[in-house]
Design an enzyme around this catalytic site. Structure first.
Site, short mmCIF file in Angstrom:
data_model
loop_
_atom_site.label_atom_id
_atom_site.label_comp_id
_atom_site.label_asym_id
_atom_site.label_seq_id
_atom_site.Cartn_x
_atom_site.Cartn_y
_atom_site.Cartn_z
CB CYS A 26 -0.90 0.01 1.22
SG CYS A 26 0.06 -0.05 2.74
CB CYS A 28 -2.28 -2.85 8.35
SG CYS A 28 -3.35 -2.72 6.91
FE1 FES Z 1 -1.24 0.33 4.34
FE2 FES Z 1 -2.78 -0.58 6.19
S1 FES Z 1 -3.35 -0.09 4.17
S2 FES Z 1 -0.68 -0.25 6.30
#
Ligand code: FES
Length: 145
Positions: free
Chosen positions: A33, A103
């Site tokens: 992400c 995450c």
């Molecule tokens: Fe990136 Fe949670 S979406 S750390």
């Protein structure tokens, strides 16, 4: 979808900030992400973590897991801190939705990176600690889950 504990740690994160002259600092990124986490550890001469703080450009789940992780490692020895895995943090938070599991790796990896920095600076070895990766790749997340 999120437990009360996750919401609490997301809305009132503990230990956000920096530690000046920290014993160890670790920064990791999540390749999936692009979020970033930095951990600061203050460790005394008995290898006990006196203080732990974090800063992040991360999502709510990353904030909540890091907040809980800092609470869990504080007061522990560096060896005991190795037991604070992302699974342990997730359990302490009463779980995370499956899509948010990656995450929680950010907190664990950032603590490991900070411990590595501390170990390097002091010329010591911490059992089970591996050289940190800069980015947490998707492959290894899929491998584990
Ligand atoms: Fe990136 Fe949670 S979406 S750390």
């Amino acid at each position: 979808m999120y437990s009360e504990k996750v919401m609490d740690h997301f809305q009132n994160p503990r230990n956000v900030g920096e530690i000046a002259d920290a014993s160890g600092v670790g920064t990791v990124g999540n390749a999936k992400c692009g979020d970033i986490m930095r951990m600061y550890l203050d460790i005394d001469e008995n290898r006990i973590i006196r203080d732990c703080k974090f800063k992040t450009f991360g999502c709510g789940a990353a904030v909540a897991t890091s907040s809980m992780a800092t609470e869990l490692v504080r007061g522990k020895t560096v060896e005991e801190a190795m037991q604070v895995t992302n699974r342990a943090v997730m359990e302490a938070l009463d779980g995370l939705p499956p899509v948010k599991v990656h995450c929680s790796l950010l907190a664990e990896e950032a603590i490991h990176a900070a411990l590595w920095d501390y170990a390097e600076k002091n010329g010591i070895k911490i059992e089970g600690l591996k050289k940190p990766k800069e980015d947490i790749g998707e492959e290894e997340i899929e491998e584990e889950y």
